[in-house]
Design a protein around this motif. Structure first.
Motif: not given
Lengths: 114, 114
Positions: A17-19, A21-22, A26, A28, A66, A68, A88-89, A91-92, B99, B102-103, B105-106, B109
């Motif tokens: 799920f995290a991946m 978003y980030i 491009w 990151m 998203k 971010m 939210r971003a 935090q990444a 990661l 962070y996932g 956390f998202l 959210e």
């Protein structure tokens, strides 16, 4: 770990799920380029090597959807648009720094010098 | 950040290089499944939901080539093969945990509850 659905997509774990978003080539670099505060589109483009306008616009739109990044347009001539990180971003950033450090560790292991 | 080449592939950053070692759907779940020590192939397969034999074998071979896991075959009947993390891979666990956090956390959210 139970699977879960979000916006019609199935995820197997919070990492996946995290991946969303980030991840990718491009997202990151864009988030890192915004780390010091709002940046104008033109400066953002210049600060990320190899990225095309088409790719930057697509990725910024996705990041905006998203929640971010935020986009702020100024009623100026010529028009001015700034992009900035959301909380939210922000935090990444520590995760991206950890990935950067691990990449540097692996480069040393593989004896890659710049 | 200067580009660099490794095994005929161009990289734009250490982050991209790190993702070559732990990225994709299956590498991180495999590394996490090995976190407590050597695991037999069969148990490894059972511990990662949705993964097929073909995918697990391909990913394990890639991780072995990247010196992220070791493979130990025992001269037993039936044959027994154990996989284990290398020191290089153990360094990735904290990044994967970051990661994962962070996932989670998202997910909170986005009000995703399991």
């Amino acid at each position: 770990m139970k699977d879960f659905r979000h916006q019609n997509r199935l995820y197997y774990s919070p990492v996946e799920f995290a991946m969303n978003y980030i991840g990718g080539t491009w997202k990151m670099p864009i988030l890192v380029a915004l780390r010091e505060g709002p940046v104008r589109y033109g400066d953002l483009k210049k600060s990320i090597s190899h990225i095309t306008d088409k790719m930057l616009i697509t990725q910024l739109r996705d990041l905006e959807e998203k929640n971010m990044v935020t986009r702020k347009a100024y009623a100026e001539k010529p028009p001015r648009v700034d992009y900035a990180l959301t909380e939210r971003a922000k935090q990444a950033l520590s995760v991206i720094d950890a990935l950067h450090a691990y990449g540097a560790f692996l480069m040393k292991e593989e004896e890659i010098t710049l």
